[in-house]
Design a protein around this motif. Structure first.
Motif, PDB file in Angstrom:
ATOM      1  N   ASP B 151      39.750  35.497  36.318  1.00  0.00           N
ATOM      2  CA  ASP B 151      40.036  36.921  36.498  1.00  0.00           C
ATOM      3  C   ASP B 151      38.942  37.483  37.405  1.00  0.00           C
ATOM      4  OD1 ASP B 151      40.012  39.709  36.279  1.00  0.00           O
ATOM      5  OD2 ASP B 151      40.681  39.673  34.187  1.00  0.00           O
ATOM      6  N   SER B 152      39.298  37.758  38.652  1.00  0.00           N
ATOM      7  CA  SER B 152      38.262  38.148  39.611  1.00  0.00           C
ATOM      8  C   SER B 152      37.644  39.505  39.265  1.00  0.00           C
ATOM      9  CB  SER B 152      38.801  38.124  41.037  1.00  0.00           C
ATOM     10  OG  SER B 152      39.955  38.918  41.145  1.00  0.00           O
ATOM     11  N   ARG B 153      38.429  40.405  38.688  1.00  0.00           N
ATOM     12  CA  ARG B 153      37.839  41.700  38.275  1.00  0.00           C
ATOM     13  C   ARG B 153      36.775  41.493  37.198  1.00  0.00           C
ATOM     14  NH1 ARG B 153      40.161  46.310  40.029  1.00  0.00           N
ATOM     15  NH2 ARG B 153      41.957  45.857  41.347  1.00  0.00           N
ATOM     16  N   ALA B 154      37.093  40.634  36.246  1.00  0.00           N
ATOM     17  CA  ALA B 154      36.109  40.348  35.186  1.00  0.00           C
ATOM     18  C   ALA B 154      34.855  39.704  35.782  1.00  0.00           C
ATOM     19  CB  ALA B 154      36.729  39.432  34.131  1.00  0.00           C
ATOM     20  N   ALA B 187      17.162  38.515  42.944  1.00  0.00           N
ATOM     21  CA  ALA B 187      16.963  39.386  44.114  1.00  0.00           C
ATOM     22  C   ALA B 187      17.679  38.824  45.334  1.00  0.00           C
ATOM     23  CB  ALA B 187      15.472  39.548  44.403  1.00  0.00           C
ATOM     24  N   GLN B 188      17.608  37.506  45.489  1.00  0.00           N
ATOM     25  CA  GLN B 188      18.271  36.883  46.638  1.00  0.00           C
ATOM     26  C   GLN B 188      19.785  37.044  46.572  1.00  0.00           C
ATOM     27  OE1 GLN B 188      16.968  32.927  47.874  1.00  0.00           O
ATOM     28  NE2 GLN B 188      19.073  32.344  48.383  1.00  0.00           N
ATOM     29  N   GLU B 189      20.367  36.747  45.428  1.00  0.00           N
ATOM     30  CA  GLU B 189      21.837  36.829  45.314  1.00  0.00           C
ATOM     31  C   GLU B 189      22.321  38.266  45.385  1.00  0.00           C
ATOM     32  OE1 GLU B 189      23.709  34.213  45.655  1.00  0.00           O
ATOM     33  OE2 GLU B 189      21.854  33.055  45.745  1.00  0.00           O
ATOM     34  N   ARG B 190      21.563  39.176  44.777  1.00  0.00           N
ATOM     35  CA  ARG B 190      21.942  40.587  44.818  1.00  0.00           C
ATOM     36  C   ARG B 190      21.995  41.082  46.263  1.00  0.00           C
ATOM     37  NH1 ARG B 190      17.587  43.047  42.401  1.00  0.00           N
ATOM     38  NH2 ARG B 190      18.019  42.635  40.219  1.00  0.00           N
ATOM     39  N   ALA B 191      21.055  40.589  47.069  1.00  0.00           N
ATOM     40  CA  ALA B 191      20.970  41.077  48.447  1.00  0.00           C
ATOM     41  C   ALA B 191      21.933  40.361  49.380  1.00  0.00           C
ATOM     42  CB  ALA B 191      19.537  40.912  48.960  1.00  0.00           C
ATOM     43  N   ARG B 192      22.117  39.039  49.190  1.00  0.00           N
ATOM     44  CA  ARG B 192      22.819  38.330  50.267  1.00  0.00           C
ATOM     45  C   ARG B 192      23.932  37.404  49.825  1.00  0.00           C
ATOM     46  NH1 ARG B 192      20.297  33.628  53.564  1.00  0.00           N
ATOM     47  NH2 ARG B 192      21.804  32.386  52.471  1.00  0.00           N
ATOM     48  N   ASN B 193      24.326  37.427  48.539  1.00  0.00           N
ATOM     49  CA  ASN B 193      25.492  36.624  48.169  1.00  0.00           C
ATOM     50  C   ASN B 193      26.687  37.132  48.968  1.00  0.00           C
ATOM     51  OD1 ASN B 193      28.006  35.961  46.569  1.00  0.00           O
ATOM     52  ND2 ASN B 193      26.510  34.816  45.375  1.00  0.00           N
ATOM     53  N   PRO B 194      27.322  36.270  49.784  1.00  0.00           N
ATOM     54  CA  PRO B 194      28.366  36.784  50.684  1.00  0.00           C
ATOM     55  C   PRO B 194      29.623  37.254  49.950  1.00  0.00           C
ATOM     56  CG  PRO B 194      28.118  34.399  50.899  1.00  0.00           C
ATOM     57  CD  PRO B 194      27.013  34.863  49.995  1.00  0.00           C
ATOM     58  N   ARG B 195      29.830  36.808  48.719  1.00  0.00           N
ATOM     59  CA  ARG B 195      31.000  37.264  47.977  1.00  0.00           C
ATOM     60  C   ARG B 195      30.711  38.484  47.106  1.00  0.00           C
ATOM     61  NH1 ARG B 195      34.040  31.800  45.799  1.00  0.00           N
ATOM     62  NH2 ARG B 195      34.479  30.901  47.858  1.00  0.00           N
ATOM     63  N   LEU B 196      29.543  38.497  46.492  1.00  0.00           N
ATOM     64  CA  LEU B 196      29.287  39.488  45.442  1.00  0.00           C
ATOM     65  C   LEU B 196      28.056  40.347  45.680  1.00  0.00           C
ATOM     66  CD1 LEU B 196      30.244  37.088  42.592  1.00  0.00           C
ATOM     67  CD2 LEU B 196      31.106  39.429  42.699  1.00  0.00           C
ATOM     68  N   GLY B 197      27.313  40.089  46.733  1.00  0.00           N
ATOM     69  CA  GLY B 197      26.075  40.828  46.947  1.00  0.00           C
ATOM     70  C   GLY B 197      26.275  42.063  47.810  1.00  0.00           C
ATOM     71  N   GLY B 198      25.168  42.720  48.098  1.00  0.00           N
ATOM     72  CA  GLY B 198      25.171  43.889  48.977  1.00  0.00           C
ATOM     73  C   GLY B 198      26.089  44.984  48.455  1.00  0.00           C
ATOM     74  N   ARG B 200      29.428  45.011  48.439  1.00  0.00           N
ATOM     75  CA  ARG B 200      30.778  44.518  48.159  1.00  0.00           C
ATOM     76  C   ARG B 200      31.471  45.351  47.066  1.00  0.00           C
ATOM     77  NH1 ARG B 200      33.781  41.393  51.063  1.00  0.00           N
ATOM     78  NH2 ARG B 200      32.267  39.693  51.187  1.00  0.00           N
ATOM     79  N   SER B 201      32.648  45.855  47.382  1.00  0.00           N
ATOM     80  CA  SER B 201      33.405  46.624  46.379  1.00  0.00           C
ATOM     81  C   SER B 201      34.288  45.687  45.562  1.00  0.00           C
ATOM     82  CB  SER B 201      34.275  47.678  47.057  1.00  0.00           C
ATOM     83  OG  SER B 201      35.407  47.041  47.655  1.00  0.00           O
ATOM     84  N   ILE B 202      34.724  46.172  44.409  1.00  0.00           N
ATOM     85  CA  ILE B 202      35.572  45.338  43.556  1.00  0.00           C
ATOM     86  C   ILE B 202      36.905  45.028  44.242  1.00  0.00           C
ATOM     87  CG2 ILE B 202      36.562  47.280  42.219  1.00  0.00           C
ATOM     88  CD1 ILE B 202      36.330  45.345  39.732  1.00  0.00           C
ATOM     89  N   GLU B 203      37.445  45.968  44.975  1.00  0.00           N
ATOM     90  CA  GLU B 203      38.738  45.721  45.632  1.00  0.00           C
ATOM     91  C   GLU B 203      38.596  44.659  46.720  1.00  0.00           C
ATOM     92  OE1 GLU B 203      41.240  46.669  44.112  1.00  0.00           O
ATOM     93  OE2 GLU B 203      40.282  48.202  42.864  1.00  0.00           O
TER      94      GLU B 203
END
Lengths: 254, 254
Positions: B151-154, B187-198, B200-203
């Motif tokens: 479930d991608s929203r979860a 800190a690294q993933e929060r900033a630069r995870n290409p799927r979930l970082g920065g 990125r909106s849920i939609e």
């Protein structure tokens, strides 16, 4: 590997993309900053205070060419002592670092590892299961070897002969990253560092480093003399480089 | 952040590119394996012994689709107890994990964090300043959400709402990496995870995950029932998949 009981913070300075490391001993309340950078000296001191610690030492891994250390500023403001490589022979130093002679700060033990190549007198610092690799080993990379006392053959031996000899799970914390990566491990770099990992031979590495065709470092002519004085901002800094020494820009001389 | 006094090893299993984690308490001599994998059960047990430790628990972060856990095998061979998510309700489980109810093994404290999305009952495990993120958060990536109870929203809420809420310097140890990367930080993933970082909106994330166009997992139809039994190798495994259960291949039934 047993992890030491160490307070730890990784702090990023964006002007030169430098990571400064705060290491603290909870028992004694003492803290060390590794490679603190001039524009961030107040932020770094606040980070130490916010943890209820007292800054007792700064350590510079080498004479930097891309920023000016805040070691002298922090000594003035916080009374910390300045550690630099003994081989550099800097008169402004309080603690001369020698290979394999540990620095003890409260319960914190920091082992300096002479790792020349980026500069001749460069040190990495081992603390528990973390190694602060300075500009010798970067994540998927390494420091350049084409100025100051750089020597790609020496760097090859420093990284492969010494740093890659640390246990697999040793955490690698570099002095810089230009892509937001923050941490790696010895096993990771040994296996996949594109410059120094895998089966890379010394001749291939020397050739690769000789042909990087990098631009002349824009701050080097100010940074090296400033760092040989443990962090003095040059008076003749052009306005375009003032962000490296913002304090000076605000002073009457600025 | 204070690092716990924990013995630590990251072990790689190449058939499914899984990282298994060995956590040990020096004081009590007890060890835990997180996500141990069938083909490597002997290697993992030897790693525990080589450290002078006794394996007392295995923990599976979720019901895996890409390998079979060696939890049952290790219980048989070493007497370790099997921890799995309580919500999965597996009768083979010895220790049912609940969100925020710590597992205590000697001086080691492991905090399960319910992080659904890859599967509905998935847990991450926090131990000191290290978080074992299972298939929820990978380095520069995340687990897929298009099979089992995905479930991608979860997953968006699990990663951004819970894991990214951990302190900056928390070390991220994923269950997999397919490119030899071994460790990151929050800190690294929060900033630069290409799927979930920065930013990125849920939609955007839901749309991205719905359009990955990934192949059907080749081992899933065997792995899920095998893992619902805490690690039983299916008797009808085709020869092309025998590397996932090498023990069986050597047995008379194999």
């Amino acid at each position: 590997m047993k992890t030491a009981s160490m307070i730890f913070r990784q702090l990023f300075e964006p002007v030169s993309s430098t990571y400064t490391y705060l290491l603290g001993c909870e028992e004694s309340g003492e803290a060390v900053l590794v490679d603190p950078v001039m524009p961030a000296w107040q932020r770094d001191l606040e980070a130490v205070s916010a943890l209820g610690l007292k800054l007792v030492m700064t350590i510079d891994t080498h004479i930097h060419a891309d920023h000016i250390t805040s070691a002298s500023m922090l000594r003035r403001e916080a009374g910390s002592r300045i550690a630099t490589p003994a081989l550099d022979g800097l008169p402004c130093t309080d603690v001369a670092m020698h290979d394999a002679v540990p620095l003890q700060v409260g319960g914190l033990r920091i082992d300096p590892m002479h790792t020349p190549g980026h500069t001749d007198n460069h040190f990495a610092l081992l603390a528990g299961d973390r190694v602060f690799t300075g500009d010798a080993l970067l994540i998927d990379g390494c420091g350049r070897t084409d100025f100051q006392s750089g020597d790609s053959r020496a760097l090859y031996h420093s990284v492969r002969g010494r740093l890659f000899g640390l246990p697999d799970d040793t955490l690698v914390y570099p002095a810089h990253d230009y892509n937001g990566r923050r941490v790696s491990s010895i096993a990771q770099e040994r296996a996949r560092n594109p410059r120094l990992g895998g089966e890379r031979s010394i001749e291939e590495f020397v050739d690769l480093m000789a042909n990087l065709d990098l631009p002349y470092p824009k701050f080097i002519d100010y940074a090296v003399p400033g760092n040989r004085a443990c962090g003095e901002c040059p008076q003749d800094l052009p306005p375009s480089l003032r962000e490296y020494c913002p304090e000076m820009a605000e002073s009457p001389q600025g």
